[in-house]
Design a protein around this motif. Sequence first.
Motif, mmCIF file in Angstrom:
data_model
loop_
_atom_site.group_PDB
_atom_site.id
_atom_site.type_symbol
_atom_site.label_atom_id
_atom_site.label_comp_id
_atom_site.label_asym_id
_atom_site.label_seq_id
_atom_site.Cartn_x
_atom_site.Cartn_y
_atom_site.Cartn_z
ATOM 1 N N VAL A 23 -70.931 41.623 27.180
ATOM 2 C CA VAL A 23 -69.468 41.685 27.207
ATOM 3 C C VAL A 23 -68.866 40.575 28.082
ATOM 4 N N PRO A 24 -69.308 40.363 29.332
ATOM 5 C CA PRO A 24 -68.692 39.286 30.137
ATOM 6 C C PRO A 24 -68.785 37.907 29.499
ATOM 7 N N PRO A 25 -69.976 37.454 29.019
ATOM 8 C CA PRO A 25 -69.990 36.122 28.389
ATOM 9 C C PRO A 25 -69.169 36.066 27.113
ATOM 10 N N ALA A 26 -69.122 37.170 26.338
ATOM 11 C CA ALA A 26 -68.321 37.166 25.111
ATOM 12 C C ALA A 26 -66.836 37.025 25.430
ATOM 13 N N VAL A 52 -70.121 41.076 20.260
ATOM 14 C CA VAL A 52 -70.948 42.009 21.032
ATOM 15 C C VAL A 52 -71.712 42.939 20.098
ATOM 16 N N ILE A 53 -71.045 43.402 19.013
ATOM 17 C CA ILE A 53 -71.720 44.269 18.044
ATOM 18 C C ILE A 53 -72.883 43.533 17.391
ATOM 19 N N LEU A 54 -72.659 42.277 16.996
ATOM 20 C CA LEU A 54 -73.716 41.500 16.350
ATOM 21 C C LEU A 54 -74.912 41.314 17.273
ATOM 22 N N ILE A 59 -64.593 49.570 26.624
ATOM 23 C CA ILE A 59 -64.402 50.075 27.983
ATOM 24 C C ILE A 59 -64.137 48.932 28.959
ATOM 25 N N ILE A 60 -64.924 47.867 28.854
ATOM 26 C CA ILE A 60 -64.841 46.780 29.831
ATOM 27 C C ILE A 60 -63.686 45.836 29.517
ATOM 28 N N ALA A 61 -63.557 45.444 28.261
ATOM 29 C CA ALA A 61 -62.569 44.427 27.878
ATOM 30 C C ALA A 61 -61.353 45.086 27.256
ATOM 31 N N SER A 62 -60.647 45.877 28.030
ATOM 32 C CA SER A 62 -59.452 46.554 27.526
ATOM 33 C C SER A 62 -58.253 45.611 27.587
#
Length: 304
Positions: free
Chosen positions: A153-156, A170-172, A241-244
Amino acid sequence: MASTETTQDVKDARSPGEASDLAGLEAGLDALETVQTRRKPLRQTFTEKILPPVVAIALVLAVWQALISFKVVDDPTKLPSPGAVWEVLRQAWLQGELLGYIWTSVSRGLLGFCFALLIGTPLGLLVARVKVVRAAIGPILTGLQSLPSVAWVPPAVIWLGLNNQMMYAVILLGAVPSIANGLVSGVDQVPPLFLRAGRTLGATGLKGTWHIVLPAALPGYVGGLKQGWAFSWRSLMAAEIIASFPDLGIGLGQLLENGRNASDMAMVFEAILLILTVGIAIDLLIFSPLERWVLRSRGLLVKS
């Protein structure tokens, strides 16, 4: 003529017990070869498939309510009552927000899973069929599969920003390794005799892959698809959750984070129950029927 009479004499010489045993053996072999097509009675289906999960849910709710009623946990900010969670769900439904939460996450999850399927399937075939590619990429796929999806998540976010593209990335990264490894495992279990027979009949190259390898590897492939969906759903929840971000809409992961920020445990449990329910529903509606069809088509599951 003499031989016929001798055979008949042997049959006549058999004791009634031996004749009964042989008749029972023949009947048993006939039963093994007979496919049972009679449908189960509704009562039996209810008892075997519907009643057990209903009882399990009732027991969980009873224990949950007992923890509240007997003051084992008397702080609603730590554990809300089932009634409080139900009220939050009811209010979200009455306000027309509940289906919006679910659809936002489900649409992202299914679309991301379809993208992962389009990438993971040819990648898995390539790794399974080309030794050099397997030696180069196989360990990487295994390592990626064991990497927690939340780590992406952070690098994306840095690479793509706070948008839906970041969610799909992130899903991929979470689902593609599982799908590819599932297909590799299925291909590895294809009997070599099938491949030799296919080559003898002219099924080589893409024809052999389409008509021999993929059908024979289908059980392992379906297992990889189920695991890929699980990783897709988990990856999406971590990303939400993280990237709201308000422009992304409120999905189930965002709902969970909103409940945490507001210290509203009823909302937190609402989100947890919805995430769990959607995951179970997708498995029951899509992957379990697909798995049963694959097993039944190979004679591994009797149709009832």
